[in-house]
Design a protein around this motif. Structure first.
Motif, PDB file in Angstrom:
ATOM      1  N   ILE A 141       0.841  -1.200   0.000  1.00  0.00           N
ATOM      2  CA  ILE A 141       0.000   0.000   0.000  1.00  0.00           C
ATOM      3  C   ILE A 141       0.871   1.244   0.000  1.00  0.00           C
ATOM      4  CG2 ILE A 141      -1.705   1.325   1.309  1.00  0.00           C
ATOM      5  CD1 ILE A 141      -2.981  -1.263   2.174  1.00  0.00           C
ATOM      6  N   MET A 142       1.962   1.224   0.761  1.00  0.00           N
ATOM      7  CA  MET A 142       2.891   2.362   0.754  1.00  0.00           C
ATOM      8  C   MET A 142       3.540   2.524  -0.622  1.00  0.00           C
ATOM      9  SD  MET A 142       3.937   4.739   2.913  1.00  0.00           S
ATOM     10  CE  MET A 142       4.032   4.175   4.614  1.00  0.00           C
ATOM     11  N   GLN A 143       3.690   1.430  -1.367  1.00  0.00           N
ATOM     12  CA  GLN A 143       4.328   1.482  -2.685  1.00  0.00           C
ATOM     13  C   GLN A 143       3.379   1.885  -3.806  1.00  0.00           C
ATOM     14  OE1 GLN A 143       6.667  -2.074  -3.712  1.00  0.00           O
ATOM     15  NE2 GLN A 143       6.616  -2.652  -1.554  1.00  0.00           N
ATOM     16  N   GLN A 144       2.063   1.893  -3.543  1.00  0.00           N
ATOM     17  CA  GLN A 144       1.092   2.098  -4.622  1.00  0.00           C
ATOM     18  C   GLN A 144       1.266   3.444  -5.310  1.00  0.00           C
ATOM     19  OE1 GLN A 144      -2.811   1.877  -2.840  1.00  0.00           O
ATOM     20  NE2 GLN A 144      -2.555   3.778  -1.694  1.00  0.00           N
ATOM     21  N   ASN A 145       0.797   3.497  -6.549  1.00  0.00           N
ATOM     22  CA  ASN A 145       0.885   4.695  -7.375  1.00  0.00           C
ATOM     23  C   ASN A 145       2.318   5.195  -7.550  1.00  0.00           C
ATOM     24  OD1 ASN A 145      -2.218   5.529  -5.986  1.00  0.00           O
ATOM     25  ND2 ASN A 145      -1.911   5.136  -8.162  1.00  0.00           N
ATOM     26  N   HIS A 146       3.242   4.255  -7.576  1.00  0.00           N
ATOM     27  CA  HIS A 146       4.632   4.531  -7.917  1.00  0.00           C
ATOM     28  C   HIS A 146       5.154   3.440  -8.851  1.00  0.00           C
ATOM     29  CE1 HIS A 146       4.800   7.629  -4.827  1.00  0.00           C
ATOM     30  NE2 HIS A 146       6.048   7.904  -5.187  1.00  0.00           N
ATOM     31  N   PHE A 147       6.032   3.838  -9.736  1.00  0.00           N
ATOM     32  CA  PHE A 147       6.759   2.898 -10.591  1.00  0.00           C
ATOM     33  C   PHE A 147       8.036   2.504  -9.855  1.00  0.00           C
ATOM     34  CE2 PHE A 147      10.211   2.270 -13.648  1.00  0.00           C
ATOM     35  CZ  PHE A 147       9.677   1.271 -14.469  1.00  0.00           C
ATOM     36  N   TRP A 148       8.323   1.182  -9.786  1.00  0.00           N
ATOM     37  CA  TRP A 148       9.507   0.676  -9.077  1.00  0.00           C
ATOM     38  C   TRP A 148      10.313  -0.199 -10.022  1.00  0.00           C
ATOM     39  CZ3 TRP A 148      10.365   2.521  -4.250  1.00  0.00           C
ATOM     40  CH2 TRP A 148       9.272   3.083  -3.573  1.00  0.00           C
ATOM     41  N   GLU A 149      11.595   0.106 -10.170  1.00  0.00           N
ATOM     42  CA  GLU A 149      12.488  -0.665 -11.029  1.00  0.00           C
ATOM     43  C   GLU A 149      13.607  -1.263 -10.189  1.00  0.00           C
ATOM     44  OE1 GLU A 149      14.233   0.217 -15.285  1.00  0.00           O
ATOM     45  OE2 GLU A 149      15.532   1.119 -13.753  1.00  0.00           O
ATOM     46  N   PHE A 150      13.687  -2.616 -10.172  1.00  0.00           N
ATOM     47  CA  PHE A 150      14.716  -3.337  -9.434  1.00  0.00           C
ATOM     48  C   PHE A 150      15.828  -3.719 -10.405  1.00  0.00           C
ATOM     49  CE2 PHE A 150      10.864  -3.600  -7.063  1.00  0.00           C
ATOM     50  CZ  PHE A 150      11.211  -3.746  -5.734  1.00  0.00           C
ATOM     51  N   ASP A 151      16.940  -3.012 -10.334  1.00  0.00           N
ATOM     52  CA  ASP A 151      18.081  -3.258 -11.212  1.00  0.00           C
ATOM     53  C   ASP A 151      19.070  -4.140 -10.458  1.00  0.00           C
ATOM     54  OD1 ASP A 151      20.405  -3.173 -12.755  1.00  0.00           O
ATOM     55  OD2 ASP A 151      19.975  -1.144 -13.472  1.00  0.00           O
ATOM     56  N   LEU A 152      19.036  -5.440 -10.753  1.00  0.00           N
ATOM     57  CA  LEU A 152      19.853  -6.402 -10.018  1.00  0.00           C
ATOM     58  C   LEU A 152      21.317  -6.353 -10.420  1.00  0.00           C
ATOM     59  CD1 LEU A 152      17.390  -9.433 -10.152  1.00  0.00           C
ATOM     60  CD2 LEU A 152      17.456  -7.522  -8.531  1.00  0.00           C
ATOM     61  N   ALA A 153      21.587  -5.999 -11.669  1.00  0.00           N
ATOM     62  CA  ALA A 153      22.973  -5.925 -12.139  1.00  0.00           C
ATOM     63  C   ALA A 153      23.712  -4.759 -11.501  1.00  0.00           C
ATOM     64  CB  ALA A 153      23.003  -5.806 -13.660  1.00  0.00           C
ATOM     65  N   GLU A 154      23.050  -3.624 -11.397  1.00  0.00           N
ATOM     66  CA  GLU A 154      23.674  -2.424 -10.824  1.00  0.00           C
ATOM     67  C   GLU A 154      23.374  -2.270  -9.337  1.00  0.00           C
ATOM     68  OE1 GLU A 154      25.759  -0.555 -12.426  1.00  0.00           O
ATOM     69  OE2 GLU A 154      25.502  -1.651 -14.315  1.00  0.00           O
ATOM     70  N   LYS A 155      22.513  -3.140  -8.789  1.00  0.00           N
ATOM     71  CA  LYS A 155      22.119  -3.091  -7.388  1.00  0.00           C
ATOM     72  C   LYS A 155      21.572  -1.720  -7.004  1.00  0.00           C
ATOM     73  CE  LYS A 155      25.287  -6.746  -5.891  1.00  0.00           C
ATOM     74  NZ  LYS A 155      26.345  -7.153  -4.954  1.00  0.00           N
ATOM     75  N   LYS A 156      20.581  -1.304  -7.749  1.00  0.00           N
ATOM     76  CA  LYS A 156      19.934  -0.041  -7.435  1.00  0.00           C
ATOM     77  C   LYS A 156      18.429  -0.161  -7.649  1.00  0.00           C
ATOM     78  CE  LYS A 156      20.677   2.117 -11.986  1.00  0.00           C
ATOM     79  NZ  LYS A 156      21.305   3.261 -12.683  1.00  0.00           N
ATOM     80  N   LEU A 157      17.698   0.684  -6.935  1.00  0.00           N
ATOM     81  CA  LEU A 157      16.243   0.726  -7.016  1.00  0.00           C
ATOM     82  C   LEU A 157      15.828   2.094  -7.525  1.00  0.00           C
ATOM     83  CD1 LEU A 157      13.442  -0.550  -6.234  1.00  0.00           C
ATOM     84  CD2 LEU A 157      13.695   0.595  -4.017  1.00  0.00           C
ATOM     85  N   GLY A 158      15.099   2.105  -8.637  1.00  0.00           N
ATOM     86  CA  GLY A 158      14.583   3.350  -9.174  1.00  0.00           C
ATOM     87  C   GLY A 158      13.099   3.475  -8.873  1.00  0.00           C
ATOM     88  N   PHE A 159      12.615   4.702  -8.666  1.00  0.00           N
ATOM     89  CA  PHE A 159      11.202   4.891  -8.378  1.00  0.00           C
ATOM     90  C   PHE A 159      10.743   6.274  -8.808  1.00  0.00           C
ATOM     91  CE2 PHE A 159      13.660   5.999  -4.644  1.00  0.00           C
ATOM     92  CZ  PHE A 159      13.092   7.182  -4.183  1.00  0.00           C
ATOM     93  N   ALA A 160       9.460   6.384  -9.111  1.00  0.00           N
ATOM     94  CA  ALA A 160       8.872   7.656  -9.517  1.00  0.00           C
ATOM     95  C   ALA A 160       7.373   7.571  -9.315  1.00  0.00           C
ATOM     96  CB  ALA A 160       9.187   7.971 -10.971  1.00  0.00           C
ATOM     97  N   PRO A 161       6.722   8.695  -8.934  1.00  0.00           N
ATOM     98  CA  PRO A 161       5.254   8.683  -8.816  1.00  0.00           C
ATOM     99  C   PRO A 161       4.614   8.434 -10.175  1.00  0.00           C
ATOM    100  CG  PRO A 161       6.126  10.917  -8.606  1.00  0.00           C
ATOM    101  CD  PRO A 161       7.295  10.008  -8.592  1.00  0.00           C
ATOM    102  N   SER A 162       3.515   7.671 -10.182  1.00  0.00           N
ATOM    103  CA  SER A 162       2.854   7.326 -11.442  1.00  0.00           C
ATOM    104  C   SER A 162       1.429   6.902 -11.145  1.00  0.00           C
ATOM    105  CB  SER A 162       3.606   6.200 -12.147  1.00  0.00           C
ATOM    106  OG  SER A 162       2.886   5.745 -13.281  1.00  0.00           O
ATOM    107  N   SER A 163       0.540   7.124 -12.124  1.00  0.00           N
ATOM    108  CA  SER A 163      -0.834   6.637 -11.998  1.00  0.00           C
ATOM    109  C   SER A 163      -0.895   5.133 -12.264  1.00  0.00           C
ATOM    110  CB  SER A 163      -1.744   7.364 -12.990  1.00  0.00           C
ATOM    111  OG  SER A 163      -1.366   7.038 -14.323  1.00  0.00           O
ATOM    112  N   CYS A 164       0.157   4.569 -12.864  1.00  0.00           N
ATOM    113  CA  CYS A 164       0.284   3.139 -13.146  1.00  0.00           C
ATOM    114  C   CYS A 164      -0.678   2.654 -14.234  1.00  0.00           C
ATOM    115  CB  CYS A 164       0.091   2.290 -11.886  1.00  0.00           C
ATOM    116  SG  CYS A 164       1.314   2.618 -10.603  1.00  0.00           S
ATOM    117  N   THR A 165      -1.337   3.533 -14.940  1.00  0.00           N
ATOM    118  CA  THR A 165      -2.276   3.097 -15.984  1.00  0.00           C
ATOM    119  C   THR A 165      -1.823   3.619 -17.338  1.00  0.00           C
ATOM    120  OG1 THR A 165      -3.655   5.059 -15.569  1.00  0.00           O
ATOM    121  CG2 THR A 165      -4.223   3.025 -14.409  1.00  0.00           C
TER     122      THR A 165
END
Length: 478
Positions: A454-478
């Motif tokens: 629920i805390m993560q909702q309405n955000h885009f989350w990118e798990f980059d395993l090769a670079e070991k980084k997490l990207g995120f940005a607000p989004s409507s997700c639609t």
């Protein structure tokens, strides 16, 4: 049957994904035109009438608490038998990739309309491929489906049952193999082996009383690419579950395991799609016609969000394994940084923080929770507090005339300077008509903190395993 600790996957509050594919198939190593593979997400909730919805919320919270206990227990006991992670599976960019411009992309929908607290996916399993609805979970290491393998037992009388006898690519893993005895030990493989060629069996038991018993196998999963083609992912480790118990599991056909470990689906998919995956969770109260996506590889939505993207370190392996940890430096409320001890955020000091798609609410270790709940309660003091019990949530109120602008804003600060600013609806949540609660739970210290879905909702989350980084940005997700 040996006594083992609780399994690394859960069916409490998870993600469920829906994969739709056409009839064109490409081999897994083929280079295809520009495209990606993406999953649509749907979240399932409960009924909308007041009393029933409140009761349903209580039940979901009980499962959330049980899941948290399971994760905490797994962490305590996992140090002596640490599972193999993906450190060698995703060593760098371009290793074993289909194509850096190609992704695996499927619709995701909220589980509100299915009566369970998860997001859901349909996956094509076997040859010829058959569709199954799976719970998808960042904390699950094994992908398994409801299955009928033993021809001597009565056949399951329901649609979503996998029949290995009808698949030309289903291959069991022998109980006498090293894979069974060593590699699958952390997935609760059993020691029984009546004859060397007998299938390797497992027995998952859960704190909420759920269970899945079956055999390990390798099978082909057919996945859709965003350019409209299909690809076959061969020899994917799956579980064939003959016996399943527990109310949560009855609404689905199995689980899609997305943990950071070699046996998971992530191990197979990420190394073929640039070492990354992403998702965007629609509002947890959305109906199933509102869809977002789970993507392995480069998401098309990423390019639209570049200006808003923020990045922070992913903590992988070690004390966090096989989960996805983040480095937090603190939390502020209303612009004021709270006085929270540093060890709360340190995995090696009994604390640490993980991202979990399968837990709905956000759990904070007690020293952090005590600092956060005070100013949030103060900013809501204009609303009448209700005495109605809503499980373990401490503060609920009559939401008549509620304005989100009255709530002091919560911000999570990462060690490298990135800031995550969730919308108010992600921590002041609806639990029934006319009732809202502060959607945070306290965890007895020392303990891990969890940023829930629920805390993560309405955000885009990118798990980059090769670079070991997490990207995120607000989004409507639609």
């Amino acid at each position: 049957m040996t006594n083992r600790l609780m399994p690394a996957m859960s069916f409490l509050l998870l993600l469920v994904f829906l994969v739709v594919v056409d009839d064109r198939v490409l081999p897994v190593r083929a280079v295809v035109p520009d495209g990606s593979m993406r999953f649509e997400l749907v979240r399932e909730h409960g009924p909308d009438n007041g009393g029933a919805e409140l009761q349903h919320t209580r039940e979901l919270l009980q499962r959330d608490v049980a899941r948290y206990r399971m994760i905490s227990q797994r962490r305590r006991v996992g140090q002596s038998a640490r599972r193999k992670t993906l450190e060698q599976e995703v060593p760098s960019r371009g290793i074993d990739c289909v194509n850096e411009t190609v992704s695996m992309d499927s619709p995701m929908i909220s589980g509100r309309d299915y009566g369970i607290g998860q997001y859901v996916v349909q996956v094509k399993v076997g040859t010829p491929p058959k569709k199954f609805r799976l719970i998808a979970d960042l904390g699950s290491e094994l992908t398994w489906v409801r299955c009928h393998y033993d021809q001597r037992r009565p056949r399951h009388r329901r649609h979503g049952v996998f029949l290995p006898a009808n698949s030309s690519t289903f291959t069991t893993i022998p109980c006498s193999s090293r894979t069974c005895k060593v590699d699958l030990m952390n997935l609760f493989s059993l020691t029984r082996c009546p004859i060397p060629s007998a299938p390797c069996a497992y027995d998952f038991r859960y704190l909420d009383g759920s269970a899945a018993v079956g055999i390990f196998a390798e099978e082909t999963i057919t996945a859709r690419l965003t350019n409209g083609h299909e690809m076959k992912m061969e020899k994917v480790l799956i579980g064939c579950s003959e016996s399943i118990r527990g109310p949560t599991l009855q609404a689905v056909d199995g689980v899609l395991g997305l943990a950071y470990t070699r046996p998971s689906f992530t191990a197979t998919a990420a190394r073929r799609f640039d070492g990354k995956f992403s998702y965007c969770l629609v509002d947890h109260l959305s109906h199933k016609n509102v869809r977002s996506h789970l993507t392995f590889g480069n998401s098309r939505g990423h390019s639209r969000l570049l200006a808003k993207m923020r990045y922070t370190n992913l903590v992988l392996g070690g004390a966090i394994s096989p989960l996805y940890g983040v480095d937090i430096s603190g939390i502020s409320i209303g612009g004021k940084l709270l006085d929270i001890p540093r060890q709360v955020w340190a995995p090696n000091s009994g604390g640490g923080v993980i991202m979990d798609s399968g837990t709905s609410l956000t759990f904070l270790a007690a020293p952090a929770y005590q600092q956060v709940i005070g100013p949030l309660k103060a900013s809501l003091s204009r609303y009448m507090r209700v005495n109605e019990s809503v499980g373990p949530m401490e503060y609920c109120f009559d939401s008549t005339g509620f304005e989100g602008s009255h709530v002091s804003r919560l911000v999570i600060h990462f060690e490298d300077g990135a800031r995550f600013e969730p919308p108010v609806k992600s921590y002041v949540i609806d639990v029934a008509p006319g009732i809202k609660c502060i959607g945070l739970l306290s965890a007895k210290w020392p303990s891990m903190s969890i940023i829930g879905n629920i805390m993560q909702q309405n955000h885009f989350w990118e798990f980059d395993l090769a670079e070991k980084k997490l990207g995120f940005a607000p989004s409507s997700c639609t």
